[in-house]
Design a protein around this motif. Structure first.
Motif, mmCIF file in Angstrom:
data_model
loop_
_atom_site.group_PDB
_atom_site.id
_atom_site.type_symbol
_atom_site.label_atom_id
_atom_site.label_comp_id
_atom_site.label_asym_id
_atom_site.label_seq_id
_atom_site.Cartn_x
_atom_site.Cartn_y
_atom_site.Cartn_z
ATOM 1 N N ARG A 1 0.684 -1.127 -0.020
ATOM 2 C CA ARG A 1 0.048 0.126 0.049
ATOM 3 C C ARG A 1 0.699 1.228 0.181
ATOM 4 O O ARG A 1 1.802 1.249 0.520
ATOM 5 C CB ARG A 1 -0.993 0.195 1.363
ATOM 6 N N GLY B 1 -0.543 0.901 16.135
ATOM 7 C CA GLY B 1 -1.743 0.830 15.898
ATOM 8 C C GLY B 1 -2.695 1.581 17.134
ATOM 9 O O GLY B 1 -3.927 1.838 16.998
ATOM 10 N N ARG B 2 -1.976 1.809 18.140
ATOM 11 C CA ARG B 2 -2.472 2.421 19.241
ATOM 12 C C ARG B 2 -1.644 3.578 19.641
ATOM 13 O O ARG B 2 -0.506 3.241 19.821
ATOM 14 C CB ARG B 2 -2.423 1.602 20.696
ATOM 15 N N LYS B 3 -2.337 4.730 19.763
ATOM 16 C CA LYS B 3 -1.466 5.938 20.288
ATOM 17 C C LYS B 3 -1.856 5.959 21.631
ATOM 18 O O LYS B 3 -2.963 5.884 22.240
ATOM 19 C CB LYS B 3 -1.778 7.244 19.283
ATOM 20 N N TYR C 1 -1.598 -4.702 21.845
ATOM 21 C CA TYR C 1 -1.638 -3.418 22.271
ATOM 22 C C TYR C 1 -2.153 -3.269 23.560
ATOM 23 O O TYR C 1 -2.193 -2.280 24.343
ATOM 24 C CB TYR C 1 -2.338 -2.723 21.398
ATOM 25 N N GLU D 1 -11.908 -0.689 -0.624
ATOM 26 C CA GLU D 1 -11.393 -2.185 -0.142
ATOM 27 C C GLU D 1 -11.797 -2.526 1.114
ATOM 28 O O GLU D 1 -12.500 -3.607 1.352
ATOM 29 C CB GLU D 1 -9.896 -2.214 -0.640
ATOM 30 N N HIS E 1 -7.596 0.596 13.855
ATOM 31 C CA HIS E 1 -6.344 0.159 14.150
ATOM 32 C C HIS E 1 -6.451 -0.332 15.824
ATOM 33 O O HIS E 1 -7.189 0.318 16.441
ATOM 34 C CB HIS E 1 -5.753 1.579 14.309
ATOM 35 N N GLY E 2 -5.522 -1.298 16.041
ATOM 36 C CA GLY E 2 -5.065 -1.429 17.467
ATOM 37 C C GLY E 2 -6.189 -2.600 18.089
ATOM 38 O O GLY E 2 -5.653 -3.647 18.422
ATOM 39 N N GLU F 1 -7.685 -4.139 15.518
ATOM 40 C CA GLU F 1 -7.360 -4.807 14.461
ATOM 41 C C GLU F 1 -8.655 -5.607 13.710
ATOM 42 O O GLU F 1 -8.567 -6.777 13.734
ATOM 43 C CB GLU F 1 -6.133 -5.624 14.927
ATOM 44 N N GLU G 1 -10.868 -5.405 10.437
ATOM 45 C CA GLU G 1 -10.756 -4.998 9.411
ATOM 46 C C GLU G 1 -12.128 -5.756 8.592
ATOM 47 O O GLU G 1 -12.299 -6.709 8.747
ATOM 48 C CB GLU G 1 -9.735 -5.432 8.655
ATOM 49 N N GLU H 1 -6.952 4.795 15.264
ATOM 50 C CA GLU H 1 -7.421 5.400 13.938
ATOM 51 C C GLU H 1 -8.438 4.359 13.410
ATOM 52 O O GLU H 1 -8.320 3.246 13.329
ATOM 53 C CB GLU H 1 -6.406 5.657 13.149
ATOM 54 N N GLU I 1 -9.804 3.808 9.666
ATOM 55 C CA GLU I 1 -9.005 4.029 8.374
ATOM 56 C C GLU I 1 -9.923 3.315 7.250
ATOM 57 O O GLU I 1 -10.304 2.415 7.488
ATOM 58 C CB GLU I 1 -7.561 3.325 8.394
ATOM 59 N N HIS J 1 -9.449 1.688 3.541
ATOM 60 C CA HIS J 1 -8.210 1.474 2.751
ATOM 61 C C HIS J 1 -8.969 1.535 1.276
ATOM 62 O O HIS J 1 -9.827 0.985 1.114
ATOM 63 C CB HIS J 1 -7.888 -0.050 2.965
#
Lengths: 469, 128
Positions: A4, A21-23, A401, B77, B82-83, B85, B87, B108, B110, B112
């Motif tokens: 990507r 992935g984790r802030k 995480y 797509e 995030h985190g 995980e 999708e 986040e 997100e 794709h």
């Protein structure tokens, strides 16, 4: 995993794409207030209980038992460490050129920016100057110069002497460019593994040329950026090698000598500045960066280039501000009777900022490091190129995480800054006792250093309370 | 001020002050529970693959149920949290998410895109 290339089509400043992935959540206001007030309380308490004769200026280095030095420093260990270093350098290049473009699944990204750049700092503080042993450029340089000696019967000539004024300046430039590569070169996204590999080739070439010009040990010991950077942190720890012996010294006593070289102050200030910039990029400075970004793209620059220009400008402004604060404090100290020249004074106290630089690193990267090291030792280990291999059966692993809670992260961050502050004050106070001929002048000079340190620590806390990416 | 007792006294005073300030500040802390997102939150993604109205910040407390409905103008797509995980394919709109916020931090959401770029559409803030 597909390749990507994250892009941006809106006219907003693209933020560096998070590898993580984790802030972290921003440090809550109450904890920020607590950290800041603690810093003030401790600072003034320290002034009132501090000692009146310098205690940390002599290293008092004592060798460890001979067998220990032999185990650590024998030729076989040296060869093994060198080979490990060269192998890892090769792997960074190979994964960078041949591996998957996705930065989160490529060895070269995770290893260079987390395991190496951050992990080596931890090792340096705990174990001393270990990078020297693993330094791949040194290892190759020693083999080449050894080969030369065998063939020619004499040591390779070194055309130039390393100039004294150059000091740690090559390392300053190296650290700036390294962070530029990490945060800015991608133009709004993480740098691609390919870019990292190209940068590695360039740096390797430069290092070889300089080793040929100045001599292997001379360049590695003085000019090579990573050695100088990690070496800076190793000054805080008790372990140090001298010739063929490993020895122990009192904690913190290595640092005072370290700073007396030209460029040393700049190196530690650069370290603080680039970490601040990383913290501020998506927080305190994001508005300013976006504004500059818009001006650049209005002027006709492409979006990635606008990102690069805007962020480069603000990184340099951060560096100027951080350096300015320090030199302002030094100028203040200079008003105290019996002070040496400003330049010399600045150098004399630069080492006291090393703990603050370390605290900034811990505060900003602690959680990211914990996450990425899980990646490093699971799927990156088994599948360094991201091509679907499973060398050690850990390719299916992922990052948990949940390993640290937000509360833990916050306490570690604030704790690191407060401890760094105390150690920094201790070093500065002790130095003042050595620089000034009476205790009263030394104490007066420290009001200025205290202001600088409180400034850095509260600025660090403030950054964490704004955005904690 | 150099006797051992005086030094210990100052150190003890610092420790006491630190604890007192900590307790006072922490008990006054009331930024929890304020403006948390409740119910199904709808996120619109335009035909350019960007969120309509910018990247939204959604705040939750740990343990809350996160319910998201992502409405896409054109097929993309996937949508990725995030985190956590999670999708989900985004060929068909809407894409629905419902999961407990059992991980604190900033995450986040997100998209794709079909053209292999990706971009944030929302940010989840989960308070501990």
């Amino acid at each position: 995993m597909r390749v990507r290339s994250p892009g941006f089509s809106s006219r907003t400043s693209p933020s560096a794409h998070a590898l993580v992935g984790r802030k972290d959540l921003p440090v809550p206001a109450w904890l920020f207030a607590w950290g800041a007030s603690l810093v003030l309380i401790i600072s003034f308490a320290l002034l009132s209980v501090a000692w009146t004769t310098a205690r940390l200026q002599k290293e008092d280095w004592r060798p460890t038992p001979r067998w220990f030095s032999r185990v650590v420093l024998n030729p076989l260990t040296q060869v093994i460490c060198g080979l490990v270093g060269v192998f890892l350098l090769f792997l960074v290049l190979y994964a960078g050129f041949r591996g998957i473009e996705d930065p989160t699944h490529n060895f070269s990204i995770i290893f260079v920016f987390y395991t190496f750049w951050l992990g080596m700092v931890v090792l340096s503080v705990l174990l001393g100057d270990v990078f020297r042993a693993f330094n791949p450029w040194r290892a190759i340089g020693r083999v080449v110069s050894g080969g030369f000696r065998l063939v020619a019967g004499q040591s390779a000539p070194t055309p130039f002497r390393y100039p004294e004024w150059l000091g740690r300046w090559p390392a300053v430039l190296g650290v700036l460019l390294f962070i530029w590569l990490e945060l800015i070169a991608g133009g709004g996204i993480a740098p691609t593994p390919h870019k990292v590999a190209v940068a590695t080739v360039i740096y390797t070439t430069i290092t070889f040329v300089c080793m040929a010009l100045f001599g292997v040990e001379e360049w590695i010991g003085r000019g090579e950026a990573f050695n100088a950077y990690f070496g800076m942190f190793s000054q805080l720890g008790p372990l140090e090698r001298r010739d063929d012996r490993v020895g122990l010294r009192k904690f913190l006593t290595g640092a005072p000598q370290w700073a007396l070289v030209p460029g040393a102050a700049a190196l530690v200030l650069t370290s603080i500045a680039v970490t601040s910039f990383d913290g501020a990029q998506e927080g305190v400075l994001s508005g300013a960066i976006t504004w500059t970004f818009d001006r650049c793209s209005d002027a006709g620059l492409s979006l990635p280039n606008s990102f690069r220009v805007a962020n480069t400008i603000w990184m340099l402004i951060t560096l100027a501000a951080v350096s300015g604060l320090y030199w302002l404090g030094v100028a203040g100290m200079h008003t105290v009777r019996g002070s040496p020249a400003v330049k010399q004074l600045g150098r004399s106290f630069a080492h006291s900022l090393i703990p603050i630089a370390l605290a900034y690193l811990v505060a900003h990267y602690f959680s990211a490091f914990l996450y990425q090291e899980q990646a490093q030792f699971t799927y990156i280990l088994s599948d360094p190129l991201g091509h679907g291999s499973d060398l050690f059966g850990t390719a299916g692993g992922g990052i948990n995480y949940g390993i640290v809670s937000s509360n833990t992260v916050w306490y570690v961050q604030v704790g690191a800054l407060v401890v760094g502050h105390v150690v920094a004050l201790t070093l500065a106070h002790d130095r003042a006792l050595a620089v000034y001929d009476n205790v009263r002048h030394a104490s007066r000079s420290q009001y200025f250093m205290l202001a600088v340190m409180v400034g850095f620590t509260c600025f660090g806390l403030f950054l964490l309370s704004q955005a904690n990416a | 001020m150099q006797s051992r007792a005086a030094r210990l006294g100052v150190i003890a005073a610092v420790v006491v002050a630190a604890i007192v300030v900590f307790v006072v500040l922490k008990s006054n802390n009331s930024d929890k529970s304020s403006n948390t997102a409740k119910g199904v939150q709808t996120l619109h993604v335009g035909s350019s693959g960007n969120p309509v109205g910018g990247v939204k910040t959604l705040t939750y407390n740990k343990g809350d149920q996160v319910q998201l409905r992502v409405i896409l103008a054109v097929p993309e797509e996937a949508v990725h949290v995030h985190g956590y995980e999670i999708e989900k394919p985004a060929a068909k709109s809407p894409v629905d998410f419902s999961f407990p916020a059992n991980l604190d931090g900033v995450f986040e959401v997100e998209v794709h895109r079909i053209n292999h770029t990706e971009g944030p559409i929302a940010e989840l803030h989960v308070n501990p």
